[in-house]
Design a protein around this motif. Structure first.
Motif, mmCIF file in Angstrom:
data_model
loop_
_atom_site.group_PDB
_atom_site.id
_atom_site.type_symbol
_atom_site.label_atom_id
_atom_site.label_comp_id
_atom_site.label_asym_id
_atom_site.label_seq_id
_atom_site.Cartn_x
_atom_site.Cartn_y
_atom_site.Cartn_z
ATOM 1 N N ALA A 133 0.840 -1.207 0.000
ATOM 2 C CA ALA A 133 0.000 0.000 0.000
ATOM 3 C C ALA A 133 0.868 1.246 0.000
ATOM 4 N N PHE A 134 1.920 1.255 0.811
ATOM 5 C CA PHE A 134 2.765 2.445 0.872
ATOM 6 C C PHE A 134 3.606 2.614 -0.381
ATOM 7 N N ILE A 135 4.039 1.476 -0.966
ATOM 8 C CA ILE A 135 4.792 1.596 -2.210
ATOM 9 C C ILE A 135 3.919 2.224 -3.279
ATOM 10 N N ALA A 136 2.686 1.735 -3.386
ATOM 11 C CA ALA A 136 1.838 2.196 -4.474
ATOM 12 C C ALA A 136 1.333 3.617 -4.253
ATOM 13 N N PHE A 137 0.985 3.930 -3.021
ATOM 14 C CA PHE A 137 0.305 5.195 -2.775
ATOM 15 C C PHE A 137 1.126 6.197 -1.986
ATOM 16 N N GLY A 138 2.259 5.772 -1.485
ATOM 17 C CA GLY A 138 3.080 6.669 -0.673
ATOM 18 C C GLY A 138 3.454 7.960 -1.370
ATOM 19 N N PRO A 139 4.111 7.880 -2.509
ATOM 20 C CA PRO A 139 4.509 9.117 -3.186
ATOM 21 C C PRO A 139 3.330 10.023 -3.528
ATOM 22 N N SER A 140 2.266 9.452 -4.065
ATOM 23 C CA SER A 140 1.132 10.314 -4.419
ATOM 24 C C SER A 140 0.499 10.912 -3.171
ATOM 25 N N PHE A 141 0.497 10.143 -2.088
ATOM 26 C CA PHE A 141 -0.030 10.685 -0.841
ATOM 27 C C PHE A 141 0.824 11.831 -0.334
ATOM 28 N N ALA A 142 2.152 11.637 -0.447
ATOM 29 C CA ALA A 142 3.058 12.706 -0.017
ATOM 30 C C ALA A 142 2.874 13.940 -0.873
ATOM 31 N N LEU A 143 2.761 13.745 -2.196
ATOM 32 C CA LEU A 143 2.527 14.890 -3.081
ATOM 33 C C LEU A 143 1.252 15.613 -2.691
#
Lengths: 247, 641
Positions: free
Chosen positions: A10-20
């Motif tokens: 979950a964090f790999i897939a959505f981590g960057p977009s969540f951070a953005l």
């Protein structure tokens, strides 16, 4: 395959977009609205393309596996084209909205530039696309088993997460480049975006040959990232300024 | 085989179908409770998962219990290892997540009985106050080969693998992924299995019933945790008895002929019980078939009452209920009507032509009882042992009536697979010549059938004499081996189950015996369907003396059936332990067995990955996150508005 895999993927897939989202979008309500509307437009395109695919499936012979595979490939490419059409439609909508925003503001200039709208719209597309790719897989990763008893690769979950991450970033970059191309009426840019999207979708059909799909897609992501950077006004000078100046 | 399964699934996009192979045929071991203990098996609420390992040799046992590097293990146990010592070691180990036992004849030991050595020792007739030197099998150990596995409490699930194809799937998965290469441990990913058999009831019947009562009283959506074992006894008589007149029946002296109707094994609803139960049922049915015409032509002075008792494996549920009803004047006859009793025990494995008759030495100290028993025995040989476990013991607890129990064994059972899954047709030596169709098998006279028909003839003649009939009619009483078509019973399961509240009308075997009895003893009437269902409207028919069955009839040549109404004096009587009517859940006198409830029982196999792979993924995440934060904090510098 337990909680570790679930949270990891979950964090790999959505981590960057969540951070953005958290660092660049969450504070500005206008950006949030554009993001969500963008996600909705992507959703509409998916709905229409899946309707077409579903009708094609029901009308065909369900016992013929090669025909079903052919219909799936057709469905994928049709969906890509429809997504780009909806991206263009969203661009037109945002331009109209921009004029309206400029009219009602105090100093006759819009609160948000087209470039920012391009980035936010692209991110919206990316987040929704990622969600639909990944949520189903994530829910199955919670159980005790992993993929592989039928001979599939045991790296299924992590490659799905990496693919989703790449696709999210790609949608963001494509949004930036696409809107820039529409602004400057450079139609070859639009054609390039569409064909790259088709290429990435086609590469995903090579799965489970993950060596054939993941590295090329990440190379494309990198190149698109560079293109988007230069297309939105970045330059080597500003990049060096980033590294030397402290925040 | 697995690849074939995959191609079936071309269009399904469910990831779940890539991961799990669901096993369809599951035969679990479930939890049973009585007044003081719980027995059986239990899994945790979200299933028990373990890495598969096939237990074929002693080194496998060491691997599972001490040296294997991937505990907990899900053991696939070959037949030869399913014994008390191995199962106790598994029970005491924390490295076993569950056991799947392969049920087959290859590797089967010479004997296997999971029952106790002294069946029903606390609810029989022998106790401290009655024949104390014979109580608790001090006189004779009836089931010396019993290992008591059925009465142990396991905290992990135990399933049986009866389907050969399914066992093949498991072995293939094991060989592909889990096999040791040159003594070194196998590498991840490994094949694993998950078993679900979570039981709702715990501790004992008292606790479970108390919690159920609380639920029923205070909860909006009450959840029952366990159910008492119950079903129906089947009875009939040569002269019809008035079913609505309860209590003492005037001018009736009754000879009871009884046998048991149930069996059990370690696993749920698996009880072939060929020698243990089928031999008795078939013999009594053949007896009725031989005796009935003669009793109609030349009726003996006494009535003969035939009874099939259900639930005898679980502390005499059926017979204790009938005795209780008789004592409470809630049955068609009472104990004063009973003249004597003859019970058919296990009679299938006679060596030569010998048959043993068991009587109770304590009650025979009474002269009148002794005389009756000696008359009953006639000229055949007799030994004075305690009675084997039998329904007659429950009658003796209430009243010292003369009686005998017939069996093919003298001191201990000849049945080497008593109350186990292996007590099947082969144990009874029922074999057919090759090439017979199932229809031909039904009418073929096996040696076992002939042997049982001999016993049936003997029993029928003895009953006729005991009922006061004349000796000149004895030659007309012969049992026909063709009627003794055992094969029909040999595929059934004789576990008592939970009865009408839970599973609908009576158990299938109970119904089957009831209809066979109606066929053997009933008469065809020319009533219509509606008349058959409401016979009290007609003056010629009597619902108190008879029951009426609407039967669809045999299939004729062109496929149509002509239904008709059968009138017979066959009845069902409830077989639920009196402890549940008296609400004495901790009773020492009556059976208190209950079966736990559960939500789902299933099994599936899949691959599991190593812990390193699982942990590696969050580490990757850390990397990406830190990069993100750095860059996004500096966006203003990078871009021009």
């Amino acid at each position: 395959m337990t909680l570790a895999v679930f949270f990891g993927c979950a964090f790999i897939a959505f981590g960057p977009s969540f951070a953005l989202f958290v660092f660049t979008i969450a504070r500005e309500p206008l950006r949030v609205i554009i993001l969500i509307a963008g996600a909705f437009f992507w959703l509409l395109s998916l709905l229409l393309s899946s309707l077409v695919w579903f009708i094609a499936i029901k009308a065909s012979n369900s016992q013929d596996p090669s025909l079903q595979r052919g219909l799936l490939i057709f469905g994928v490419f049709f969906s890509v084209l429809l997504q780009e059409v909806f991206r263009f439609a969203y661009y037109r909508l945002l331009r109209k909205a921009n004029e309206g925003l400029a009219a009602i503001s105090d100093d006759d200039s819009s609160a948000i530039s087209v470039r920012q709208m391009a980035y936010v719209a692209g991110l919206g597309f990316g987040i929704m696309s990622g969600a639909f790719s990944m949520i189903n897989v994530l829910s199955d990763s919670l159980g005790p088993g992993t993929v592989g008893i039928f001979g599939d690769s045991q790296y299924y979950f992590i490659t799905a997460a990496l693919m989703t991450l790449a696709l999210t970033l790609l949608h963001t970059f494509w949004g930036v480049v696409f809107f820039e191309g529409c602004e400057k009426s450079r139609w070859w840019v639009i054609a390039a975006v569409v064909s790259l999207h088709l290429l990435v979708a086609g590469l995903s059909l090579l799965n489970p040959l993950y060596e054939g799909s993941l590295p090329p897609v990440y190379v494309i992501t990198l190149l698109m990232g560079v293109w988007a950077f230069f297309s939105s006004g970045g330059s080597l000078h500003s990049l060096s300024a980033l590294c030397t100046r402290k925040t | 085989m697995l690849k074939g399964l995959m191609f079936l699934c071309v269009l399904c996009s469910s990831v779940e179908q890539k991961i799990y192979v669901v096993l369809n045929e599951t035969v679990p071991c479930v939890r049973l409770l009585n007044a003081t203990h719980q027995i059986g098996c239990q899994s945790s609420i979200s299933g028990d998962t373990g890495v598969l390992h096939v237990l074929e040799t002693e080194s496998d046992l060491d691997w599972i219990l001490s040296s294997g590097p991937h505990p907990p293990y899900m053991v696939i146990m070959e037949t030869a290892f399913f014994n008390r010592s191995v199962m106790m070691r598994m029970k005491n180990s924390s490295r076993v997540a569950g056991v799947a036992v392969i049920i087959s004849k290859t590797g089967l030991a010479d004997n296997f009985s999971p029952h106790t050595t002294c069946p029903n020792q606390n609810t029989g007739v022998y106790s401290e106050s009655y024949g104390s030197d014979l109580a608790n099998c001090n006189g004779t150990v009836w089931n010396p080969l019993g290992n008591g596995l059925s009465y142990e409490d396991f905290s992990f699930p135990v399933f049986a693998l009866k389907d050969e194809n399914q066992t093949q799937v498991l072995r293939k998965c094991y060989e592909d992924h889990n096999q040791r290469v040159n003594g070194s441990a196998p590498q991840y990913p490994l094949c694993a299995m998950q078993l679900f058999s979570h039981m709702h009831a715990v501790t004992d019947t008292v606790t479970c019933m108390r919690r159920t009562d609380l639920q029923n009283r205070f909860s909006i959506n009450p959840e029952v945790l366990c159910d008492p074992l119950s079903d129906f006894n089947v009875w009939t008589s040569t002269r019809p008895l008035n079913n609505s007149a309860k209590g003492h029946a005037a001018d009736e002296s009754v000879v009871i002929a009884a046998t048991r109707l149930d069996g059990r094994s370690f696993f749920w609803e698996q009880a072939p019980a060929a020698e243990g139960t089928v031999s008795g049922i078939v013999t009594l049915l053949a007896t009725i078939q031989a005796l009935y015409p003669v009793t109609q032509e030349a009726p003996p002075p006494r009535n003969i009452f035939f009874s099939f008792f259900q639930g005898e494996a679980f502390d005499y549920i059926g017979s204790s209920k009938m005795v209780y009803d008789m004592e409470k004047n809630d049955f068609v006859i009472d104990m004063n009507n009973v003249h004597s009793m003859l019970e058919i025990g296990q009679v299938g494995l006679r060596s030569g032509r010998s048959l043993w008759m068991h009587s109770d030495p304590v009650s025979r100290q009474n002269k009148s009882v002794d005389t009756e028993v000696s008359e009953e025995e006639g000229k055949l040989s007799l030994f004075s042992h305690p009675l084997p476990p039998s329904s007659f013991q429950r009658f003796l607890r209430a009243r010292r009536i003369p009686g005998l129990v017939l069996a093919d064994h003298n001191t201990s059972f000849t049945n080497r697979y008593y109350e186990s899954m292996y007590d099947d047709a082969e144990n009874l030596n029922v074999t057919y010549p090759p090439g017979l169709t199932p229809d031909e098998q039904l009418v073929y006279e096996t040696d076992a059938a002939k042997s049982l028909a001999e016993v049936a003839t003997l029993v029928a003649r003895s009953l006729y004499l005991q009922a006061g009939g004349e000796e000149k009619n004895l030659n007309n009483i012969t049992a026909d081996p063709k009627i003794v078509n055992i094969s029909v019973f040999l595929t059934a399961s004789f576990y008592i189950g939970l009865g009408p509240r839970v599973h609908g009308p009576a158990h299938s075997v109970t119904r089957f015996v009831q209809y066979i009895l109606a066929n053997l003893t009933g008469t065809v009437t020319n009533l219509t369907e509606s008349q058959c269902q409401n016979p009290s409207e007609l003056s010629t028919e009597n619902k108190d003396l008879f029951s009426y069955f609407w039967v669809s009839g045999p299939a004729s040549v062109n496929g149509t059936r002509e239904p008709f109404c059968v009138r017979a004096s066959v009845r069902l009587s409830k077989a639920v332990s009196p402890a549940f009517e008296l609400l004495e859940y901790g009773s020492r006198n009556y059976s208190t067995w209950t079966e736990s409830r559960w939500k789902s029982i299933r099994a599936r196999i899949f691959l599991v990955a190593s812990r390193e792979l699982e942990v590696m993924q969050p580490a990757l995440v850390e990397l990406t996150e830190t990069k993100q934060k750095n860059i996004s904090a500096k966006t203003e510098i990078m871009f021009i508005k």
